[in-house]
Design an enzyme around this catalytic site. Structure first.
Site, PDB file in Angstrom:
ATOM      1  N   ASN A   1      58.946   5.379 -47.870  1.00  0.00           N
ATOM      2  CA  ASN A   1      57.693   5.797 -47.421  1.00  0.00           C
ATOM      3  C   ASN A   1      58.430   4.711 -45.796  1.00  0.00           C
ATOM      4  OD1 ASN A   1      56.779   2.896 -48.893  1.00  0.00           O
ATOM      5  ND2 ASN A   1      54.782   3.346 -47.498  1.00  0.00           N
TER       6      ASN A   1
ATOM      7  N   GLU B   1      56.886   4.267 -42.023  1.00  0.00           N
ATOM      8  CA  GLU B   1      56.036   4.403 -41.072  1.00  0.00           C
ATOM      9  C   GLU B   1      56.110   4.764 -39.696  1.00  0.00           C
ATOM     10  OE1 GLU B   1      53.144   2.069 -42.704  1.00  0.00           O
ATOM     11  OE2 GLU B   1      52.874   3.091 -44.438  1.00  0.00           O
TER      12      GLU B   1
ATOM     13  N   GLU C   1      58.084  10.544 -51.733  1.00  0.00           N
ATOM     14  CA  GLU C   1      57.977  11.456 -52.486  1.00  0.00           C
ATOM     15  C   GLU C   1      59.304  12.223 -51.909  1.00  0.00           C
ATOM     16  OE1 GLU C   1      55.606   9.727 -52.395  1.00  0.00           O
ATOM     17  OE2 GLU C   1      54.195   9.835 -53.736  1.00  0.00           O
TER      18      GLU C   1
ATOM     19  N   CYS D   1      53.436  16.178 -49.998  1.00  0.00           N
ATOM     20  CA  CYS D   1      54.584  15.738 -51.576  1.00  0.00           C
ATOM     21  C   CYS D   1      54.190  16.695 -52.216  1.00  0.00           C
ATOM     22  CB  CYS D   1      54.454  14.650 -51.718  1.00  0.00           C
ATOM     23  SG  CYS D   1      54.805  13.887 -50.158  1.00  0.00           S
TER      24      CYS D   1
HETATM   25  N1  THU Z   1      52.458   7.459 -49.515  1.00  0.00           N
HETATM   26  C1  THU Z   1      53.789   7.474 -50.165  1.00  0.00           C
HETATM   27  O1  THU Z   1      54.764   7.319 -49.228  1.00  0.00           O
HETATM   28  N2  THU Z   1      52.945   8.071 -51.046  1.00  0.00           N
HETATM   29  C2  THU Z   1      52.226   8.129 -51.999  1.00  0.00           C
HETATM   30  O2  THU Z   1      52.122   8.684 -52.795  1.00  0.00           O
HETATM   31  C3  THU Z   1      51.078   7.903 -51.019  1.00  0.00           C
HETATM   32  C4  THU Z   1      51.118   7.584 -49.905  1.00  0.00           C
HETATM   33  C5  THU Z   1      52.999   6.537 -47.702  1.00  0.00           C
HETATM   34  C6  THU Z   1      52.389   7.010 -46.940  1.00  0.00           C
HETATM   35  C7  THU Z   1      51.974   5.377 -45.823  1.00  0.00           C
HETATM   36  O3  THU Z   1      53.846   5.311 -45.140  1.00  0.00           O
HETATM   37  C8  THU Z   1      51.355   4.538 -46.497  1.00  0.00           C
HETATM   38  O4  THU Z   1      52.106   5.120 -48.225  1.00  0.00           O
HETATM   39  C9  THU Z   1      49.642   4.634 -47.137  1.00  0.00           C
HETATM   40  O5  THU Z   1      49.755   5.851 -47.435  1.00  0.00           O
END
Ligand code: THU
Length: 126
Positions: free
Chosen positions: A42, A44, A55, A88
Site C-alpha cells: 500500500n 498512501e 493488492e 481491489c
Molecule cells: N489496505 C490495503 O492495502 N489492502 C487491504 O486489504 C486493506 C487496506 C490499505 C489501504 C490503506 O493504506 C490502509 O491499508 C488502511 O486502510
C-alpha cells in the site's frame, strides 16, 4: 510456490509499505500461471483518497510485466487481517475467475482462504 512460501515473500515485502497515515502496513504477492510472482504494497498519500492498496499495486505491477493469468494471491499485514476492499476485488475480477483463491494472513490469527466469487458475488462485467 506453496502458500507458505508466498506468505514468506509477503512478510519480507511488507517493510516497503508506505503507510505513514494509517500505520496499517500491507503487502500482496500475486502468482501467475507460470509461477512468477509480483509484489505490491500500500502506498498512501497526504491527500488520503489517492492511496493505493497493496493488492491493486500487485495486479498493476504484474500486468505491466506482461502477466495476465493468475493462480493465487497472498495478502499479509502485521497490523490485522487485510481482507481486500471492494475496489481491489473488482480489479482482481478483471483477470481472475470465481475460483481464484486469496489468502489473508496476519500475526497471531490463522490465515484464511477466500474464493473471489464469494468476496464479489454478482460482479460487474461488460
Ligand atoms: N489496505 C490495503 O492495502 N489492502 C487491504 O486489504 C486493506 C487496506 C490499505 C489501504 C490503506 O493504506 C490502509 O491499508 C488502511 O486502510
Amino acid at each position: 510456490m506453496t502458500s507458505n512460501e508466498l506468505l514468506y515473500e509477503a512478510r519480507t515485502l511488507v517493510s516497503r509499505s508506505y503507510s505513514p497515515y494509517s500505520h496499517f502496513r500491507v503487502a500482496a504477492i500475486l502468482e501467475d500461471a507460470d509461477g512468477n510472482i509480483y509484489g505490491g504494497v500500500n502506498v498512501e498519500n497526504s491527500s488520503y483518497g489517492m492511496t493505493m492498496c497493496a493488492e491493486r499495486s500487485a495486479v498493476f505491477a504484474a500486468v505491466a510485466a506482461g502477466a495476465r493469468t493468475f493462480s493465487r494471491m497472498v495478502i499479509y499485514s502485521p497490523d490485522g487481517p487485510p481482507v481486500p476492499c471492494g475496489a481491489c476485488r473488482q480489479v482482481l475480477w478483471e483477470f481472475c475467475d470465481s475460483d481464484f483463491v486469496i489468502t489473508v494472513a496476519s500475526d497471531g490469527v490463522p490465515a484464511r482462504d477466500f474464493r473471489l466469487g464469494d468476496l464479489l458475488p454478482e460482479a460487474f462485467q461488460l
